[in-house]
Design a protein around this motif. Structure first.
Motif, PDB file in Angstrom:
ATOM      1  N   PRO A 158       0.842  -1.207   0.000  1.00  0.00           N
ATOM      2  CA  PRO A 158       0.000   0.000   0.000  1.00  0.00           C
ATOM      3  C   PRO A 158       0.875   1.254   0.000  1.00  0.00           C
ATOM      4  O   PRO A 158       1.832   1.352   0.772  1.00  0.00           O
ATOM      5  CB  PRO A 158      -0.791  -0.121   1.306  1.00  0.00           C
ATOM      6  CG  PRO A 158      -0.729  -1.562   1.674  1.00  0.00           C
ATOM      7  CD  PRO A 158       0.597  -2.050   1.189  1.00  0.00           C
ATOM      8  N   SER A 159       0.531   2.203  -0.854  1.00  0.00           N
ATOM      9  CA  SER A 159       1.351   3.415  -0.963  1.00  0.00           C
ATOM     10  C   SER A 159       1.387   4.196   0.347  1.00  0.00           C
ATOM     11  O   SER A 159       2.426   4.753   0.718  1.00  0.00           O
ATOM     12  CB  SER A 159       0.813   4.312  -2.090  1.00  0.00           C
ATOM     13  OG  SER A 159      -0.514   4.741  -1.815  1.00  0.00           O
ATOM     14  N   ASP A 160       0.259   4.217   1.081  1.00  0.00           N
ATOM     15  CA  ASP A 160       0.214   4.950   2.339  1.00  0.00           C
ATOM     16  C   ASP A 160       1.201   4.359   3.345  1.00  0.00           C
ATOM     17  O   ASP A 160       1.909   5.090   4.049  1.00  0.00           O
ATOM     18  CB  ASP A 160      -1.200   4.899   2.935  1.00  0.00           C
ATOM     19  CG  ASP A 160      -2.258   5.396   1.971  1.00  0.00           C
ATOM     20  OD1 ASP A 160      -1.890   5.988   0.939  1.00  0.00           O
ATOM     21  OD2 ASP A 160      -3.445   5.184   2.253  1.00  0.00           O
ATOM     22  N   ALA A 161       1.260   3.037   3.399  1.00  0.00           N
ATOM     23  CA  ALA A 161       2.161   2.377   4.339  1.00  0.00           C
ATOM     24  C   ALA A 161       3.620   2.568   3.948  1.00  0.00           C
ATOM     25  O   ALA A 161       4.483   2.758   4.805  1.00  0.00           O
ATOM     26  CB  ALA A 161       1.827   0.891   4.418  1.00  0.00           C
ATOM     27  N   VAL A 162       3.911   2.529   2.652  1.00  0.00           N
ATOM     28  CA  VAL A 162       5.285   2.724   2.185  1.00  0.00           C
ATOM     29  C   VAL A 162       5.795   4.103   2.587  1.00  0.00           C
ATOM     30  O   VAL A 162       6.900   4.254   3.129  1.00  0.00           O
ATOM     31  CB  VAL A 162       5.363   2.544   0.647  1.00  0.00           C
ATOM     32  CG1 VAL A 162       6.724   3.011   0.119  1.00  0.00           C
ATOM     33  CG2 VAL A 162       5.136   1.088   0.268  1.00  0.00           C
ATOM     34  N   MET A 163       4.983   5.122   2.333  1.00  0.00           N
ATOM     35  CA  MET A 163       5.378   6.474   2.717  1.00  0.00           C
ATOM     36  C   MET A 163       5.457   6.609   4.237  1.00  0.00           C
ATOM     37  O   MET A 163       6.329   7.310   4.767  1.00  0.00           O
ATOM     38  CB  MET A 163       4.388   7.494   2.156  1.00  0.00           C
ATOM     39  CG  MET A 163       4.447   7.615   0.640  1.00  0.00           C
ATOM     40  SD  MET A 163       6.069   8.169   0.076  1.00  0.00           S
ATOM     41  CE  MET A 163       5.902   8.014  -1.702  1.00  0.00           C
ATOM     42  N   TYR A 207       3.161  13.949   0.443  1.00  0.00           N
ATOM     43  CA  TYR A 207       3.725  12.632   0.133  1.00  0.00           C
ATOM     44  C   TYR A 207       2.671  11.535   0.163  1.00  0.00           C
ATOM     45  O   TYR A 207       2.838  10.493  -0.483  1.00  0.00           O
ATOM     46  CB  TYR A 207       4.888  12.316   1.073  1.00  0.00           C
ATOM     47  CG  TYR A 207       6.178  12.918   0.574  1.00  0.00           C
ATOM     48  CD1 TYR A 207       6.902  12.308  -0.446  1.00  0.00           C
ATOM     49  CD2 TYR A 207       6.655  14.121   1.080  1.00  0.00           C
ATOM     50  CE1 TYR A 207       8.076  12.866  -0.932  1.00  0.00           C
ATOM     51  CE2 TYR A 207       7.822  14.696   0.603  1.00  0.00           C
ATOM     52  CZ  TYR A 207       8.528  14.055  -0.401  1.00  0.00           C
ATOM     53  OH  TYR A 207       9.679  14.617  -0.884  1.00  0.00           O
ATOM     54  N   PHE A 208       1.579  11.754   0.883  1.00  0.00           N
ATOM     55  CA  PHE A 208       0.434  10.843   0.776  1.00  0.00           C
ATOM     56  C   PHE A 208      -0.088  10.848  -0.662  1.00  0.00           C
ATOM     57  O   PHE A 208      -0.314   9.794  -1.265  1.00  0.00           O
ATOM     58  CB  PHE A 208      -0.659  11.290   1.752  1.00  0.00           C
ATOM     59  CG  PHE A 208      -1.963  10.549   1.610  1.00  0.00           C
ATOM     60  CD1 PHE A 208      -2.154   9.317   2.214  1.00  0.00           C
ATOM     61  CD2 PHE A 208      -3.007  11.105   0.881  1.00  0.00           C
ATOM     62  CE1 PHE A 208      -3.354   8.643   2.081  1.00  0.00           C
ATOM     63  CE2 PHE A 208      -4.216  10.439   0.742  1.00  0.00           C
ATOM     64  CZ  PHE A 208      -4.389   9.196   1.348  1.00  0.00           C
ATOM     65  N   LEU A 209      -0.266  12.052  -1.226  1.00  0.00           N
ATOM     66  CA  LEU A 209      -0.734  12.181  -2.606  1.00  0.00           C
ATOM     67  C   LEU A 209       0.313  11.667  -3.595  1.00  0.00           C
ATOM     68  O   LEU A 209      -0.019  11.010  -4.588  1.00  0.00           O
ATOM     69  CB  LEU A 209      -1.060  13.640  -2.905  1.00  0.00           C
ATOM     70  CG  LEU A 209      -2.265  14.216  -2.161  1.00  0.00           C
ATOM     71  CD1 LEU A 209      -2.346  15.731  -2.359  1.00  0.00           C
ATOM     72  CD2 LEU A 209      -3.563  13.556  -2.628  1.00  0.00           C
ATOM     73  N   TYR A 210       1.590  11.969  -3.320  1.00  0.00           N
ATOM     74  CA  TYR A 210       2.658  11.517  -4.215  1.00  0.00           C
ATOM     75  C   TYR A 210       2.694   9.992  -4.267  1.00  0.00           C
ATOM     76  O   TYR A 210       2.839   9.403  -5.345  1.00  0.00           O
ATOM     77  CB  TYR A 210       3.989  12.066  -3.721  1.00  0.00           C
ATOM     78  CG  TYR A 210       5.149  11.835  -4.659  1.00  0.00           C
ATOM     79  CD1 TYR A 210       5.270  12.573  -5.842  1.00  0.00           C
ATOM     80  CD2 TYR A 210       6.143  10.915  -4.355  1.00  0.00           C
ATOM     81  CE1 TYR A 210       6.339  12.379  -6.701  1.00  0.00           C
ATOM     82  CE2 TYR A 210       7.220  10.715  -5.211  1.00  0.00           C
ATOM     83  CZ  TYR A 210       7.316  11.446  -6.372  1.00  0.00           C
ATOM     84  OH  TYR A 210       8.375  11.256  -7.222  1.00  0.00           O
ATOM     85  N   GLY A 211       2.535   9.344  -3.119  1.00  0.00           N
ATOM     86  CA  GLY A 211       2.506   7.885  -3.081  1.00  0.00           C
ATOM     87  C   GLY A 211       1.327   7.338  -3.860  1.00  0.00           C
ATOM     88  O   GLY A 211       1.459   6.347  -4.598  1.00  0.00           O
ATOM     89  N   ARG A 212       0.168   7.962  -3.719  1.00  0.00           N
ATOM     90  CA  ARG A 212      -1.005   7.544  -4.495  1.00  0.00           C
ATOM     91  C   ARG A 212      -0.743   7.710  -5.993  1.00  0.00           C
ATOM     92  O   ARG A 212      -1.147   6.871  -6.805  1.00  0.00           O
ATOM     93  CB  ARG A 212      -2.232   8.362  -4.080  1.00  0.00           C
ATOM     94  CG  ARG A 212      -2.755   8.084  -2.673  1.00  0.00           C
ATOM     95  CD  ARG A 212      -3.331   6.680  -2.573  1.00  0.00           C
ATOM     96  NE  ARG A 212      -3.814   6.371  -1.236  1.00  0.00           N
ATOM     97  CZ  ARG A 212      -5.092   6.490  -0.852  1.00  0.00           C
ATOM     98  NH1 ARG A 212      -5.993   6.969  -1.698  1.00  0.00           N
ATOM     99  NH2 ARG A 212      -5.446   6.154   0.359  1.00  0.00           N
ATOM    100  N   GLY A 213      -0.056   8.812  -6.344  1.00  0.00           N
ATOM    101  CA  GLY A 213       0.252   9.044  -7.748  1.00  0.00           C
ATOM    102  C   GLY A 213       1.184   8.007  -8.331  1.00  0.00           C
ATOM    103  O   GLY A 213       1.076   7.651  -9.521  1.00  0.00           O
ATOM    104  N   LEU A 214       2.112   7.491  -7.517  1.00  0.00           N
ATOM    105  CA  LEU A 214       3.063   6.481  -7.998  1.00  0.00           C
ATOM    106  C   LEU A 214       2.384   5.155  -8.335  1.00  0.00           C
ATOM    107  O   LEU A 214       2.987   4.306  -8.985  1.00  0.00           O
ATOM    108  CB  LEU A 214       4.153   6.240  -6.951  1.00  0.00           C
ATOM    109  CG  LEU A 214       5.167   7.369  -6.764  1.00  0.00           C
ATOM    110  CD1 LEU A 214       6.153   7.010  -5.662  1.00  0.00           C
ATOM    111  CD2 LEU A 214       5.913   7.658  -8.064  1.00  0.00           C
TER     112      LEU A 214
END
Length: 283
Positions: A158-163, A207-214
């Motif tokens: 999950p992108s949220d967890a990675v960030m 960075y929450f949004l950036y992770g979602r974008g990735l």
């Protein structure tokens, strides 16, 4: 791509918000990362902490230190151009996710970024070469943690967890830096509010949004789109701070904007058409 651009817009507001604080810039950066990292760490559930993500956390903290070490030697203009401008290049090379159009648009965006910033504030000093090398190292470190995050997200994490893992770890690393540089300015209401915005808005939310974008945007493209940050900062300077742009800076802003549009517009895919009469492939 919208999430990446939204993140870049938030990053671009950091400079204006930072003007509300009269404190050591390193202390401000540390507070921003500590606050933002702790918020993101709350999202780091359900994902295994891997050595790669721990290295990413170290890289997030190291980037901050490299950047400020660079600008202290080169001046803000040159250090910012080199660090921010080299990031997309290193990201494209490390990820191997680039096309001819990406390369051309990225080169133009970096040129526009350079003209935008240096055109308004060119500085030099005896330690410029060392500062430039540190800024390049910062760009490489940024590329490393961006590619590390993208690989983890593309691998199913999950992108949220990675960030959360990366920035939460960076917060732990930067906490001693905040203490050593003096957090007394956080006791002032204006300083505390600005720090909360920098931490929650320009770090955690960005960075929450950036992770979602990735999740859907190639990391090389995302790194180039992040160059919208200096453009937003320049526009805020014009509209909010009543600053003026030199002709070179204005030209750089236009070039940067056109380049970002070129990167954001999807490339046309080549489609093979089967010929129905003779069964041969039409080209």
């Amino acid at each position: 791509m919208k999430n990446v651009l939204a993140a870049a817009v938030l990053w671009g507001t950091a400079g204006t918000a930072g003007l509300l604080i009269t404190a050591d810039p390193v202390s401000v950066a540390a507070a921003r990362l500590v606050i933002g990292g702790l918020v993101l760490a709350l999202l780091a559930r359900g994902t295994r902490v891997t050595p790669a993500l721990l290295l990413g956390a170290v890289a997030v903290a190291a980037y901050q230190l490299c950047f400020f070490a660079a600008v202290s030697r080169t001046g803000v203009a040159i250090g910012t151009v080199v660090a921010i401008g080299s990031g997309p290049v290193f990201t494209g090379l490390l990820s191997r996710q680039f096309s001819a159009r990406w390369a051309a648009a990225t080169a133009a965006a970096i040129a526009g970024c350079a003209a935008l910033i240096v055109g308004g504030e060119a500085q030099a000093g005896d330690e410029v070469l060392v500062g430039v090398l540190l800024a390049l190292l910062g760009g490489l470190i940024y590329a490393f943690y961006a590619v590390t995050a993208a690989k983890a997200i593309n691998g199913g994490a999950p992108s949220d967890a990675v960030m959360g893992i990366m920035f939460g770890g960076a917060a732990v690393i930067m906490l001693p830096v905040l203490i050593l540089t003096g957090p007394g300015w956080l006791a002032e209401p204006r300083g505390l509010l600005a720090a909360l915005y920098l931490g929650v808005g320009t770090t955690a939310l960005a960075y929450f949004l950036y992770g979602r974008g990735l999740r859907t945007t190639p990391v090389a493209t995302a790194a180039t789109l992040a160059l919208a940050e200096p453009a937003v900062a320049a526009l805020l300077g014009l509209l909010v701070l009543r600053e003026t742009l030199t002709p070179m800076s204005f030209g750089g802003l236009v070039l940067l904007g056109v380049s970002l549009v070129a990167v954001a517009v999807p490339e046309r895919k080549k489609i093979s058409v089967e010929a129905g009469v003779d069964g041969q492939r039409a080209r």
